[in-house]
Design a protein around this motif. Structure first.
Motif, PDB file in Angstrom:
ATOM      1  N   ASP A   1     -67.686  61.295 -67.421  1.00 52.31           N
ATOM      2  CA  ASP A   1     -67.571  61.691 -68.826  1.00 52.31           C
ATOM      3  C   ASP A   1     -66.960  63.077 -68.982  1.00 52.31           C
ATOM      4  N   GLU A   2     -67.310  63.987 -68.072  1.00 53.49           N
ATOM      5  CA  GLU A   2     -66.844  65.366 -68.203  1.00 53.49           C
ATOM      6  C   GLU A   2     -66.712  66.006 -66.835  1.00 53.49           C
ATOM      7  N   VAL A   3     -65.693  66.839 -66.681  1.00 59.27           N
ATOM      8  CA  VAL A   3     -65.468  67.605 -65.447  1.00 59.27           C
ATOM      9  C   VAL A   3     -65.250  69.056 -65.851  1.00 59.27           C
ATOM     10  N   LYS A   4     -66.163  69.919 -65.436  1.00 62.79           N
ATOM     11  CA  LYS A   4     -66.032  71.360 -65.720  1.00 62.79           C
ATOM     12  C   LYS A   4     -65.670  72.057 -64.418  1.00 62.79           C
ATOM     13  N   VAL A   5     -64.585  72.828 -64.442  1.00 59.46           N
ATOM     14  CA  VAL A   5     -64.084  73.498 -63.249  1.00 59.46           C
ATOM     15  C   VAL A   5     -64.078  75.003 -63.485  1.00 59.46           C
ATOM     16  N   GLU A   6     -64.573  75.755 -62.513  1.00 59.10           N
ATOM     17  CA  GLU A   6     -64.476  77.214 -62.579  1.00 59.10           C
ATOM     18  C   GLU A   6     -64.104  77.746 -61.201  1.00 59.10           C
ATOM     19  N   SER A   7     -63.300  78.795 -61.185  1.00 63.96           N
ATOM     20  CA  SER A   7     -62.953  79.459 -59.928  1.00 63.96           C
ATOM     21  C   SER A   7     -64.126  80.316 -59.501  1.00 63.96           C
ATOM     22  N   ILE A   8     -64.384  80.358 -58.208  1.00 62.37           N
ATOM     23  CA  ILE A   8     -65.421  81.218 -57.657  1.00 62.37           C
ATOM     24  C   ILE A   8     -64.804  82.013 -56.517  1.00 62.37           C
ATOM     25  N   PRO A   9     -65.458  83.106 -56.087  1.00 63.35           N
ATOM     26  CA  PRO A   9     -64.895  83.890 -54.980  1.00 63.35           C
ATOM     27  C   PRO A   9     -64.706  83.019 -53.744  1.00 63.35           C
ATOM     28  N   TYR A  10     -63.611  83.240 -53.043  1.00 61.49           N
ATOM     29  CA  TYR A  10     -63.302  82.443 -51.854  1.00 61.49           C
ATOM     30  C   TYR A  10     -64.273  82.763 -50.738  1.00 61.49           C
ATOM     31  N   LYS A  11     -64.934  81.713 -50.235  1.00 62.21           N
ATOM     32  CA  LYS A  11     -65.825  81.847 -49.086  1.00 62.21           C
ATOM     33  C   LYS A  11     -65.460  80.745 -48.112  1.00 62.21           C
ATOM     34  N   PRO A  12     -64.815  81.086 -47.008  1.00 59.76           N
ATOM     35  CA  PRO A  12     -64.455  80.036 -46.055  1.00 59.76           C
ATOM     36  C   PRO A  12     -65.711  79.295 -45.584  1.00 59.76           C
ATOM     37  N   ARG A  13     -65.611  77.989 -45.533  1.00 58.78           N
ATOM     38  CA  ARG A  13     -66.702  77.153 -45.063  1.00 58.78           C
ATOM     39  C   ARG A  13     -66.182  76.303 -43.919  1.00 58.78           C
ATOM     40  N   LYS A  14     -67.104  75.797 -43.105  1.00 54.52           N
ATOM     41  CA  LYS A  14     -66.685  75.036 -41.922  1.00 54.52           C
ATOM     42  C   LYS A  14     -66.300  73.611 -42.254  1.00 54.52           C
ATOM     43  N   GLU A  15     -67.056  72.957 -43.114  1.00 54.60           N
ATOM     44  CA  GLU A  15     -66.826  71.540 -43.377  1.00 54.60           C
ATOM     45  C   GLU A  15     -67.291  71.199 -44.777  1.00 54.60           C
ATOM     46  N   PHE A  16     -67.175  69.936 -45.128  1.00 61.31           N
ATOM     47  CA  PHE A  16     -67.644  69.452 -46.424  1.00 61.31           C
ATOM     48  C   PHE A  16     -68.901  68.632 -46.197  1.00 61.31           C
ATOM     49  N   SER A  17     -69.996  69.008 -46.845  1.00 60.98           N
ATOM     50  CA  SER A  17     -71.267  68.318 -46.627  1.00 60.98           C
ATOM     51  C   SER A  17     -71.835  67.761 -47.923  1.00 60.98           C
ATOM     52  N   VAL A  18     -72.745  66.834 -47.767  1.00 57.92           N
ATOM     53  CA  VAL A  18     -73.482  66.281 -48.901  1.00 57.92           C
ATOM     54  C   VAL A  18     -74.883  66.853 -48.818  1.00 57.92           C
ATOM     55  N   LYS A  19     -75.354  67.387 -49.936  1.00 60.72           N
ATOM     56  CA  LYS A  19     -76.697  67.982 -49.959  1.00 60.72           C
ATOM     57  C   LYS A  19     -77.614  67.100 -50.781  1.00 60.72           C
TER      58      LYS A  19
ATOM     59  N   PHE B   1     -71.032  58.702 -55.337  1.00 60.10           N
ATOM     60  CA  PHE B   1     -70.100  59.747 -55.762  1.00 60.10           C
ATOM     61  C   PHE B   1     -69.998  60.868 -54.731  1.00 60.10           C
ATOM     62  N   ARG B   2     -71.141  61.376 -54.264  1.00 60.42           N
ATOM     63  CA  ARG B   2     -71.109  62.512 -53.322  1.00 60.42           C
ATOM     64  C   ARG B   2     -70.429  62.132 -52.010  1.00 60.42           C
ATOM     65  N   ALA B   3     -70.789  60.969 -51.462  1.00 61.13           N
ATOM     66  CA  ALA B   3     -70.186  60.539 -50.190  1.00 61.13           C
ATOM     67  C   ALA B   3     -68.687  60.295 -50.350  1.00 61.13           C
ATOM     68  N   SER B   4     -68.290  59.725 -51.483  1.00 59.00           N
ATOM     69  CA  SER B   4     -66.862  59.491 -51.737  1.00 59.00           C
ATOM     70  C   SER B   4     -66.122  60.816 -51.884  1.00 59.00           C
ATOM     71  N   ALA B   5     -66.730  61.775 -52.580  1.00 55.58           N
ATOM     72  CA  ALA B   5     -66.114  63.097 -52.737  1.00 55.58           C
ATOM     73  C   ALA B   5     -65.958  63.765 -51.375  1.00 55.58           C
ATOM     74  N   GLN B   6     -66.979  63.605 -50.516  1.00 56.28           N
ATOM     75  CA  GLN B   6     -66.909  64.170 -49.170  1.00 56.28           C
ATOM     76  C   GLN B   6     -65.740  63.561 -48.391  1.00 56.28           C
ATOM     77  N   GLU B   7     -65.607  62.249 -48.469  1.00 59.91           N
ATOM     78  CA  GLU B   7     -64.523  61.547 -47.779  1.00 59.91           C
ATOM     79  C   GLU B   7     -63.157  62.033 -48.263  1.00 59.91           C
ATOM     80  N   GLN B   8     -63.000  62.154 -49.579  1.00 57.34           N
ATOM     81  CA  GLN B   8     -61.735  62.616 -50.155  1.00 57.34           C
ATOM     82  C   GLN B   8     -61.439  64.053 -49.731  1.00 57.34           C
ATOM     83  N   ALA B   9     -62.459  64.911 -49.803  1.00 56.48           N
ATOM     84  CA  ALA B   9     -62.265  66.321 -49.450  1.00 56.48           C
ATOM     85  C   ALA B   9     -61.875  66.472 -47.981  1.00 56.48           C
ATOM     86  N   LYS B  10     -62.589  65.768 -47.111  1.00 54.12           N
ATOM     87  CA  LYS B  10     -62.280  65.867 -45.676  1.00 54.12           C
ATOM     88  C   LYS B  10     -60.866  65.388 -45.391  1.00 54.12           C
TER      89      LYS B  10
END
Length: 90
Positions: free
Chosen positions: A72-90, A19-28
């Motif tokens: 099963d569930e996706v919870k989404v919340e807005s957070i303050p905008y913080k520019p980031r360099k890339e999408f990573s998997v932790k 899931f994480r690697a696929s999400a990274q691929e989609q985001a990038k």
């Protein structure tokens, strides 16, 4: 287009199914920065920052995830905008 950041918690069978690697691929592919990490409760947390339409597209994808996942569930919340360099998997 307006830039935004969101925090998403996805629950279901989302660990051990790429899931994480696929999400990274989609985001990038959409120019989204942020990260995806496993949570101790079995869920996955995604922080995504980028163009509003790209973020909306990613949220749609997160409701399905990769083929092996069961969302099963996706919870989404807005957070303050913080520019980031890339999408990573932790």
């Amino acid at each position: 287009m307006e830039e935004q950041c969101i925090r998403v918690v996805v629950s279901g069978r989302v660990q051990g199914v790429n899931f994480r690697a696929s999400a990274q691929e989609q985001a990038k592919s959409k120019g989204i920065s942020g990260y995806a990490k496993n949570l101790s409760n079995g869920g996955v947390e995604i922080v995504a920052c980028g163009d509003e339409s790209a973020i909306e597209w990613l949220v749609e994808w997160l409701h399905k995830g990769p083929a092996q996942a069961r969302v099963d569930e996706v919870k989404v919340e807005s957070i303050p905008y913080k520019p980031r360099k890339e999408f990573s998997v932790k």
